[in-house]
Design a protein around this motif. Sequence first.
Motif, PDB file in Angstrom:
ATOM      1  N   LYS A   2      39.384  87.703  83.113  1.00  0.00           N
ATOM      2  CA  LYS A   2      38.434  88.402  82.249  1.00  0.00           C
ATOM      3  C   LYS A   2      38.933  88.417  80.806  1.00  0.00           C
ATOM      4  O   LYS A   2      38.182  88.107  79.880  1.00  0.00           O
ATOM      5  N   HIS A   3      40.212  88.727  80.610  1.00  0.00           N
ATOM      6  CA  HIS A   3      40.747  88.805  79.256  1.00  0.00           C
ATOM      7  C   HIS A   3      40.957  87.416  78.644  1.00  0.00           C
ATOM      8  O   HIS A   3      40.787  87.250  77.432  1.00  0.00           O
ATOM      9  N   ALA A   4      41.266  86.427  79.446  1.00  0.00           N
ATOM     10  CA  ALA A   4      41.360  85.059  78.936  1.00  0.00           C
ATOM     11  C   ALA A   4      39.991  84.583  78.477  1.00  0.00           C
ATOM     12  O   ALA A   4      39.868  83.939  77.425  1.00  0.00           O
TER      13      ALA A   4
ATOM     14  N   LYS B 176      36.331  83.204  74.100  1.00  0.00           N
ATOM     15  CA  LYS B 176      35.025  83.426  73.472  1.00  0.00           C
ATOM     16  C   LYS B 176      35.199  83.841  72.015  1.00  0.00           C
ATOM     17  O   LYS B 176      34.437  83.417  71.149  1.00  0.00           O
ATOM     18  N   ASP B 177      36.176  84.689  71.752  1.00  0.00           N
ATOM     19  CA  ASP B 177      36.392  85.207  70.396  1.00  0.00           C
ATOM     20  C   ASP B 177      37.186  84.254  69.502  1.00  0.00           C
ATOM     21  O   ASP B 177      37.264  84.471  68.300  1.00  0.00           O
TER      22      ASP B 177
END
Length: 86
Positions: A77-79, A84-85
């Motif tokens: 999820k954090h990757a 994305k950012d």
Amino acid sequence: SQPSNQILTIYTMSRPDYTNDDRFDGLFLQIAHQTQGIEPLLDTLFSFLRRKSDFFTPPAGGDAEAAIAKVNEVVRKHADIYLKDK
């Protein structure tokens, strides 16, 4: 008698979004500084979970794979957020 919309509200309440929660940044930076790196920070976190919680306790009839799957899910999820950012 409780109005039905109040019961619905209870079931539709969402969990807070912890993916950008910065309340503990100072604490984590202090731990990272004291442990001198990311891997030791992670070792400290998982040591805490192993010693002070039931995180690794398998569900009835299971094994610790559920804990590993949860960690992989959160890391993914954090990757994805990072990519994305980026």
